[in-house]
Design an enzyme around this catalytic site. Structure first.
Site, PDB file in Angstrom:
ATOM      1  N   ARG A 150      22.917  15.103  23.238  1.00 25.59           N
ATOM      2  CA  ARG A 150      21.780  14.562  22.403  1.00 25.59           C
ATOM      3  C   ARG A 150      22.561  14.328  20.962  1.00 25.59           C
ATOM      4  O   ARG A 150      22.280  13.511  20.256  1.00 25.59           O
ATOM      5  CB  ARG A 150      20.667  15.274  22.179  1.00 25.59           C
ATOM      6  CG  ARG A 150      20.000  15.539  23.483  1.00 25.59           C
ATOM      7  CD  ARG A 150      18.630  16.566  23.511  1.00 25.59           C
ATOM      8  NE  ARG A 150      17.964  16.286  24.830  1.00 25.59           N
ATOM      9  CZ  ARG A 150      16.993  17.241  24.773  1.00 25.59           C
ATOM     10  NH1 ARG A 150      16.403  17.870  24.023  1.00 25.59           N
ATOM     11  NH2 ARG A 150      16.616  17.187  26.111  1.00 25.59           N
ATOM     12  N   CYS A 189      17.980  20.266  13.912  1.00 24.54           N
ATOM     13  CA  CYS A 189      17.989  19.844  15.612  1.00 24.54           C
ATOM     14  C   CYS A 189      17.038  19.083  15.714  1.00 24.54           C
ATOM     15  O   CYS A 189      17.325  17.909  15.161  1.00 24.54           O
ATOM     16  CB  CYS A 189      17.508  21.375  16.176  1.00 24.54           C
ATOM     17  SG  CYS A 189      15.976  21.894  15.403  1.00 24.54           S
ATOM     18  N   ARG A 190      16.073  19.050  16.815  1.00 23.36           N
ATOM     19  CA  ARG A 190      15.294  17.869  17.129  1.00 23.36           C
ATOM     20  C   ARG A 190      13.902  17.938  16.330  1.00 23.36           C
ATOM     21  O   ARG A 190      13.343  16.907  15.634  1.00 23.36           O
ATOM     22  CB  ARG A 190      14.911  17.930  18.518  1.00 23.36           C
ATOM     23  CG  ARG A 190      13.755  17.104  19.118  1.00 23.36           C
ATOM     24  CD  ARG A 190      13.839  15.564  19.005  1.00 23.36           C
ATOM     25  NE  ARG A 190      13.162  14.924  19.575  1.00 23.36           N
ATOM     26  CZ  ARG A 190      11.832  14.538  19.360  1.00 23.36           C
ATOM     27  NH1 ARG A 190      11.532  15.122  18.038  1.00 23.36           N
ATOM     28  NH2 ARG A 190      10.873  13.906  20.075  1.00 23.36           N
ATOM     29  N   LYS A 191      13.422  19.213  15.938  1.00 24.64           N
ATOM     30  CA  LYS A 191      12.197  19.363  15.227  1.00 24.64           C
ATOM     31  C   LYS A 191      11.739  20.697  14.763  1.00 24.64           C
ATOM     32  O   LYS A 191      11.026  21.166  14.385  1.00 24.64           O
ATOM     33  CB  LYS A 191      11.118  19.315  16.462  1.00 24.64           C
ATOM     34  CG  LYS A 191      10.969  19.997  17.789  1.00 24.64           C
ATOM     35  CD  LYS A 191       9.882  19.866  18.508  1.00 24.64           C
ATOM     36  CE  LYS A 191      10.073  20.554  20.050  1.00 24.64           C
ATOM     37  NZ  LYS A 191       9.272  20.146  21.072  1.00 24.64           N
ATOM     38  N   GLY A 192      13.272  21.109  14.101  1.00 23.62           N
ATOM     39  CA  GLY A 192      13.106  22.428  13.241  1.00 23.62           C
ATOM     40  C   GLY A 192      13.194  23.504  14.089  1.00 23.62           C
ATOM     41  O   GLY A 192      12.723  24.942  13.342  1.00 23.62           O
ATOM     42  N   VAL A 193      13.460  23.738  15.370  1.00 26.28           N
ATOM     43  CA  VAL A 193      13.024  24.783  15.987  1.00 26.28           C
ATOM     44  C   VAL A 193      14.269  25.686  16.284  1.00 26.28           C
ATOM     45  O   VAL A 193      14.699  26.861  15.823  1.00 26.28           O
ATOM     46  CB  VAL A 193      12.221  24.689  17.355  1.00 26.28           C
ATOM     47  CG1 VAL A 193      12.300  26.153  18.208  1.00 26.28           C
ATOM     48  CG2 VAL A 193      10.882  24.369  16.965  1.00 26.28           C
ATOM     49  N   THR A 194      15.152  25.145  17.021  1.00 22.80           N
ATOM     50  CA  THR A 194      16.501  25.804  17.452  1.00 22.80           C
ATOM     51  C   THR A 194      17.472  25.854  16.447  1.00 22.80           C
ATOM     52  O   THR A 194      18.253  26.591  16.505  1.00 22.80           O
ATOM     53  CB  THR A 194      17.003  25.019  18.737  1.00 22.80           C
ATOM     54  OG1 THR A 194      17.388  23.760  18.450  1.00 22.80           O
ATOM     55  CG2 THR A 194      16.239  24.963  19.843  1.00 22.80           C
ATOM     56  N   SER A 216      14.094  17.630  10.684  1.00 24.22           N
ATOM     57  CA  SER A 216      15.249  17.204  11.776  1.00 24.22           C
ATOM     58  C   SER A 216      15.295  16.057  12.109  1.00 24.22           C
ATOM     59  O   SER A 216      14.951  14.958  11.644  1.00 24.22           O
ATOM     60  CB  SER A 216      15.174  18.580  12.650  1.00 24.22           C
ATOM     61  OG  SER A 216      15.511  19.756  12.156  1.00 24.22           O
TER      62      SER A 216
END
Length: 294
Positions: A187, A245-250, A272
């Site tokens: 990704r 990341c993708r949405k601020g989680v990982t 993100s």
């Protein structure tokens, strides 16, 4: 690891189990299940109702977010966060322990950990190994849902722990801070779809997939191992650092790992890739797939 190391970024299942058995869960210690799963796969709230750590409450990341934003899981307002966690019995003097039930060991809990820190709360820890290892080690679980007495929580956003789209755009030219992207390599490189979006990365970002910091059992790796991971990627923990990341989680796994190494000021780009993809000009979306096609 002793729970008081580095402001208790992590607590062990043994430590928490002893606290539960001693009846210490209450106004001074709250346990929150911050699990979230794709709805078609698992139902986090239902699983909580069926089985959770005794005395725990469910921290619903779908509720505790900016619901007016087009992007997933953006931080709520100070008042929204304060009201939400207050209803879970959390005050400014409460030690909060967060966990989730992901098969990896830990997935969403670091996001809740970072949210508390972003709103000025220092006494917050992640349960090392998560619910998976809690169960595996034979610690107590219950289906009994507790009703904590509401508390007063005063939230004050620490903007140094948060980066906006505008700040990320400026940094592409200025390179004032390092950027680490926690998504899987495909990704990041742009060679596979990112949950339906074309993928790629922000110019200048370095890729450290978040699971790099986890052992095979789902526990955090040692501080020495984590430091080595950052060194191998030429990330200097003595200099400013932002995670995405993708949405601020990982991305919050990056913040947690760096915190364990003594770096407490890692910022998270809250929007993100989900925001960057929709708002950044094409030249600021680096993709190996596009490069190969060209």
């Amino acid at each position: 690891m002793a729970p008081n190391v580095l402001g208790r970024a992590l607590v062990t299942a043994k430590w928490l189990s002893e606290a539960v058995r001693a009846g210490r869960v209450g106004t001074s210690l709250r346990v929150l299940d911050a699990s979230w799963y794709p709805p078609q796969k698992r139902n986090a709230r239902q699983e909580f109702k069926e089985r959770h750590i005794p005395g725990a409450s469910f921290f619903d990341i779908e509720e505790c977010r900016d619901q007016s934003s087009p992007y997933d899981f953006m931080l709520p307002s100070e008042s929204h966060f304060a009201d939400y966690v207050g209803r879970l019995g959390v005050s400014n003097d409460t030690h909060v322990v967060v966990y989730d039930g992901d098969e990896l060991g830990t997935f969403y809990a670091p996001r809740a950990w970072w949210m508390f820190r972003a709103f000025g709360h220092k006494e917050v820890s992640v349960l090392n190994g998560g619910f998976k290892n809690w169960v595996k080690e034979g610690h107590p679980v219950t289906a009994e849902v507790s009703q904590p007495a509401p508390a007063i929580f005063k939230a004050k956003l620490n903007t140094t722990l948060l980066k906006t789209f505008e700040e990320m755009m400026q940094n592409v030219g200025s390179l004032r801070f390092q950027v680490v992207d926690s998504r899987p390599e495909g990704r990041f490189q742009g060679t596979e779809l990112d949950q339906g979006l074309e993928s790629g990365h922000i110019p200048g970002a370095v890729n450290i997939p978040f699971h790099s910091f986890l052992t095979e059992t789902g526990h955090e790796k040692s501080i020495e191992e984590i430091q080595q991971i950052f060194r191998e990627k030429k990330v200097d923990l003595s200099k400013p650092l932002t995670a995405t990341c993708r949405k601020g989680v990982t991305a919050c796994h990056i913040a947690l790992a760096a915190y364990m190494c003594g770096k407490r000021d890692v910022a998270v780009y809250d929007g993100s890739w989900s925001e960057w993809f929709h708002r950044a000009p094409p030249r600021y979306k680096v993709s190996e797939l596009k490069r190969n096609k060209a």
